[in-house]
Scaffold this motif. Structure first.
Motif, short mmCIF file in Angstrom:
data_model
loop_
_atom_site.label_atom_id
_atom_site.label_comp_id
_atom_site.label_asym_id
_atom_site.label_seq_id
_atom_site.Cartn_x
_atom_site.Cartn_y
_atom_site.Cartn_z
N SER A 118 0.63 -1.49 0.23
CA SER A 118 0.10 0.20 0.34
C SER A 118 0.32 1.45 0.41
CB SER A 118 -0.99 -0.08 1.23
OG SER A 118 -0.32 0.02 2.54
N LYS A 119 1.72 1.10 0.82
CA LYS A 119 2.61 2.65 1.27
C LYS A 119 3.51 2.93 -0.18
CE LYS A 119 4.64 6.16 2.80
NZ LYS A 119 3.59 7.60 3.45
N ILE A 120 4.25 2.04 -0.84
CA ILE A 120 5.13 1.70 -2.10
C ILE A 120 4.31 2.28 -3.22
CG2 ILE A 120 5.39 -0.28 -3.08
CD1 ILE A 120 8.17 0.27 -3.80
N ARG A 121 2.05 1.68 -3.59
CA ARG A 121 1.31 2.40 -4.76
C ARG A 121 1.30 3.64 -4.48
NH1 ARG A 121 -0.83 -2.36 -3.84
NH2 ARG A 121 -2.53 -0.76 -2.16
N GLU A 122 1.03 4.20 -3.06
CA GLU A 122 0.24 5.22 -2.41
C GLU A 122 1.54 6.07 -2.82
OE1 GLU A 122 1.36 8.30 1.51
OE2 GLU A 122 -0.67 6.34 1.43
N ILE A 123 2.93 6.44 -2.70
CA ILE A 123 4.44 6.66 -3.40
C ILE A 123 4.73 7.47 -4.93
CG2 ILE A 123 7.29 7.41 -3.17
CD1 ILE A 123 6.93 5.85 -0.83
N ARG A 124 4.20 5.99 -5.43
CA ARG A 124 4.42 6.18 -7.34
C ARG A 124 3.30 7.20 -7.84
NH1 ARG A 124 3.91 -0.15 -7.13
NH2 ARG A 124 6.01 -0.54 -7.68
N GLU A 125 1.36 6.66 -7.05
CA GLU A 125 0.38 7.29 -7.35
C GLU A 125 0.74 9.11 -7.06
OE1 GLU A 125 -2.69 5.36 -5.88
OE2 GLU A 125 -2.10 3.89 -7.35
N SER A 126 1.32 8.98 -6.57
CA SER A 126 1.33 10.65 -5.30
C SER A 126 2.27 11.35 -6.25
CB SER A 126 1.43 10.60 -4.46
OG SER A 126 2.31 10.18 -3.61
N THR A 127 3.28 10.69 -7.18
CA THR A 127 4.72 11.63 -7.19
C THR A 127 4.56 10.90 -8.95
OG1 THR A 127 6.44 8.79 -7.55
CG2 THR A 127 6.36 11.23 -5.12
N GLY A 128 4.01 9.98 -9.31
CA GLY A 128 4.34 10.22 -10.75
C GLY A 128 5.91 9.21 -11.01
N ALA A 129 6.46 8.64 -10.39
CA ALA A 129 7.30 8.30 -10.24
C ALA A 129 7.17 6.45 -10.62
CB ALA A 129 8.91 8.63 -9.49
N GLN A 130 8.40 5.68 -11.09
CA GLN A 130 8.26 4.86 -10.84
C GLN A 130 9.35 3.79 -9.94
OE1 GLN A 130 6.68 2.27 -12.77
NE2 GLN A 130 6.00 3.68 -14.22
N VAL A 131 8.83 2.82 -9.17
CA VAL A 131 9.78 2.28 -7.55
C VAL A 131 9.70 1.10 -7.85
CG1 VAL A 131 10.03 3.39 -5.28
CG2 VAL A 131 8.57 4.74 -6.69
N GLN A 132 10.44 0.83 -7.40
CA GLN A 132 10.52 -0.78 -7.50
C GLN A 132 11.31 -1.05 -6.15
OE1 GLN A 132 8.87 -1.48 -11.24
NE2 GLN A 132 8.64 -2.69 -9.98
N VAL A 133 10.88 -1.84 -4.78
CA VAL A 133 12.38 -2.50 -4.76
C VAL A 133 12.72 -4.01 -4.95
CG1 VAL A 133 12.42 -2.99 -1.93
CG2 VAL A 133 10.48 -0.69 -2.57
N ALA A 134 14.16 -4.14 -4.95
CA ALA A 134 14.65 -5.40 -4.99
C ALA A 134 14.35 -6.15 -4.14
CB ALA A 134 15.94 -4.89 -5.56
N GLY A 135 13.65 -7.47 -5.07
CA GLY A 135 13.34 -8.84 -3.93
C GLY A 135 14.43 -8.81 -2.78
N ASP A 136 15.85 -8.88 -3.99
CA ASP A 136 16.94 -9.60 -3.19
C ASP A 136 18.02 -8.53 -3.08
OD1 ASP A 136 16.24 -11.87 -4.03
OD2 ASP A 136 17.44 -11.26 -6.11
#
Length: 204
Positions: free
Chosen positions: A126-144
């Motif tokens: 939910s948090k990363i989705r909120e950051i993506r939606e409010s800023t319009g930037a692409q954000v990816q957190v690496a799994g490894d």
């Protein structure tokens, strides 16, 4: 007598108080990006240091990846990130023939302790989705985790303005949830190609 904490807080909004926090942001950069940030004879990085008043250090080494560490008040760090993002865009947007090729998205790779990544992702993302939606930037957190460390790469891409907003929000989350346990920082080592080659030879 009033405690020093209360004195410093008088009339200060939470935002003003935040500016006095020292923030350290680590970014993973490739050779070309590092060259762009350092500039001829180190002029670019010197200018960024002077204008942002942040401390900027770039790890030594001949490997393709280096770590750029930015330390200072949150305000100084954001100014430095902003200048770096615009500098990368300027150098990315110019084709090999020297002609501007429109606004190419800029990518910054932040290096963040894995124990803080949970807060950044949030419940069910939910948090990363909120950051993506409010800023319009692409954000990816690496799994490894990054090799031999307890840190993960968080990739942020977009035009500089959206990246800067995004980094601000990521930093707000990080400041609210300090890392748990000891952090083993990532140090870029051999290039992946070398590691893959040696692994293939062992298999053969």
């Amino acid at each position: 007598m009033a405690s020093p904490d209360r004195v410093s807080g008088v009339g200060g909004s939470p935002e003003e108080t935040e500016l006095s926090i020292t923030l350290t942001l680590r970014m993973l950069m490739h050779g070309k990006e590092i060259g762009s940030i350092i500039g001829k004879k180190g002029e670019t990085v010197k200018r960024i240091r002077e204008q942002s008043s942040a401390r900027i250090t770039i790890s030594e080494g001949s490997c393709p990846e280096r770590i750029t560490t930015i330390t200072g008040s949150t305000d100084a760090v954001f100014r430095a990130v902003s200048m770096i993002a615009f500098k990368l865009e300027e150098d990315l947007g110019v084709g090999s023939d020297g002609v501007a090729a429109g606004r190419a998205p800029v990518t910054l790779r932040l290096v963040i302790p894995a124990s803080q990544c949970g807060s950044l992702i949030g419940k069910a993302g939910s948090k990363i989705r909120e950051i993506r939606e409010s800023t319009g930037a692409q954000v990816q957190v690496a799994g490894d985790l990054l090799p031999n460390s307890t840190e993960r790469a968080v990739t942020v891409s977009g035009v500089p303005d959206t990246i800067i907003q995004c980094v601000r929000q990521i930093c707000a989350v990080i400041l609210e949830s300090p890392p748990k346990g000891a952090t083993i920082p990532y140090h870029p080592g051999l290039s992946l190609g070398t590691i893959l080659l040696s692994a293939n030879q062992v298999r053969g």
